[in-house]
Enzyme design. Structure first.
Site, PDB file in Angstrom:
ATOM      1  CD  GLU A  18      58.791  37.547  36.453  1.00 19.57           C
ATOM      2  OE1 GLU A  18      60.011  37.788  36.372  1.00 19.57           O
ATOM      3  OE2 GLU A  18      58.187  36.771  35.697  1.00 19.57           O
ATOM      4  CB  THR A  49      55.632  39.741  33.264  1.00 22.29           C
ATOM      5  OG1 THR A  49      54.232  39.531  33.452  1.00 22.29           O
ATOM      6  CG2 THR A  49      56.422  38.867  34.203  1.00 22.29           C
ATOM      7  CG  HIS A  94      59.544  42.434  33.342  1.00 21.51           C
ATOM      8  ND1 HIS A  94      59.492  41.065  33.286  1.00 21.51           N
ATOM      9  CD2 HIS A  94      60.011  42.762  34.577  1.00 21.51           C
ATOM     10  CE1 HIS A  94      59.920  40.568  34.446  1.00 21.51           C
ATOM     11  NE2 HIS A  94      60.219  41.582  35.249  1.00 21.51           N
ATOM     12  CE  LYS A 187      71.096  40.115  28.109  1.00 18.34           C
ATOM     13  NZ  LYS A 187      69.816  39.404  28.213  1.00 18.34           N
ATOM     14  CD  GLN A 234      53.788  24.278  37.782  1.00 24.61           C
ATOM     15  OE1 GLN A 234      54.631  24.181  38.660  1.00 24.61           O
ATOM     16  NE2 GLN A 234      52.999  25.327  37.669  1.00 24.61           N
TER      17      GLN A 234
END
Ligand code: FAD
Length: 307
Positions: A18, A49, A94, A187, A234
């Protein structure tokens, strides 16, 4: 080729990626150079994205404020067009409900068809900063399931393969994991073909999620999403941003590296690489990597498991 066909045809699990579209001002050449290192590992698809427009209020000389809609990043459609023209890879734009009404979403679908794109990841998107709950655009969609159904209505010839998001640690708004999985089932019932998960750092969490999905009647492929930590910072930022847990052993490993940024980077790679090996041993169809613009650590993991 549709992701579901790729999964059926491949005998071995594969990596997918991604990427986030660059900020305006970055050239196509720079973007493609950043992606090229991944191509040695033949990922069959790359997700791109999508980001809702931001709204800015700028002060005017008379004391009032004027409203401006600002798009800082290159669109997912432009990035997908550039990638699929340069590399032998499927692109997966996306598509988000946030900030778009049904007409605007339909115009994106026209663009995807025009470009020969066969795969879409359908998402709701997040609230605007300052909003307590997600507010759909007037004439738009409140949940990803509605978006999936809308894509299916648009795509009468069945050209699109639709993925949706799943949350092994539950989506932060859901009251519990079971309810979240019940909504995930909606979904799939609306027409989703596979699920890609939010990043997680404890594989036991994914296996529990997978078992619960199967028990709930979700029988489409579930693709786990991984991200190597690249800094001690992070360990605080990712839980805040994505409502996920970082296991104590990983936090401890990062803290042991302290101010040594290189050591932290290596510890993040080692943890993620172990996760990847364990997932492959547990029969996942693919492993999806969140690259967040830094190829080196993901490339190192790809070398170890898909080289
Ligand atoms: P939904 O499936 O609609 O679920 C949202 C919440 O509503 C959940 O809590 C769910 O339990 C609940 N819910 C669902 N249906 C109902 C219902 N009928 N009634 C009541 N509650 C319901 N965001 C971006 O902006 N751009 C991206 O490109 C992007 N890519 C992503 C990729 C992946 C793999 C993942 C995991 C997330 C991504 N996100 C992206 C983030 C995502 O948009 C947010 O997590 C968002 O808050 C939820 O999106 P969703 O599609 O999962 O929503």
């Amino acid at each position: 080729m549709k992701i579901t066909e790729i999964i059926r045809e491949r005998k071995q699990p594969f990596p997918s990626l991604e990427i986030v579209p660059p900020q305006g001002g970055v050239s196509q050449t720079e973007l493609l150079a950043a992606i090229r290192p991944f191509m040695a590992f033949h990922p069959p698809f790359i997700n791109v994205t999508s980001h809702r427009d931001e709204v800015e209020f700028r002060p005017q000389p008379d004391g009032s404020f004027s409203r401006h809609v600002v798009r800082r990043r290159v669109s997912e459609t432009a990035v997908c067009a550039a990638i699929q023209a340069a590399f032998p890879v499927e692109v997966v734009p996306h598509l988000i409900c946030a900030g778009a009404d049904a007409d605007r979403i339909e115009s994106r679908l026209h663009d995807f068809k025009f470009l020969g794109i066969s795969n879409i990841l359908a998402l709701r998107g997040d609230s605007l900063v300052g909003e307590k709950r997600f507010v759909p655009e007037p004439g738009g969609y409140a949940h990803a399931a509605e978006l999936v159904a809308a894509i299916r209505r648009f795509d009468v010839s069945g050209d699109f393969c639709i993925g949706v998001a799943g949350y092994p640690e539950k989506h932060f708004e859901a009251p519990n994991l079971e309810q979240d999985i019940a909504y995930l089932k909606r979904k799939v019932d609306a027409g989703a073909d596979y699920v890609i998960t939010q990043m997680f750092f404890d594989n036991a969490v994914f296996y529990r999620f997978r078992d619960k999905c199967r028990a709930a009647g979700i029988d489409v492929p579930l693709i786990p999403g991984l991200k190597p930590l690249s800094s001690l910072r992070q360990t605080r930022l990712l839980p805040e941003a994505f409502s996920i847990d970082i296991p104590p052993a990983l936090v401890a490993a990062m803290e042991r590296c302290g101010a040594d940024a290189q050591a932290c980077y290596a510890a993040g790679i080692a943890w993620c690489s172990d996760q990847c090996a364990d997932l492959l041993a547990h029969g996942v169809p693919a492993v999806h990597f969140y690259t967040m613009g830094r190829p080196d650590n993901v490339v190192e993991i790809l070398k170890r498991h898909f080289g």
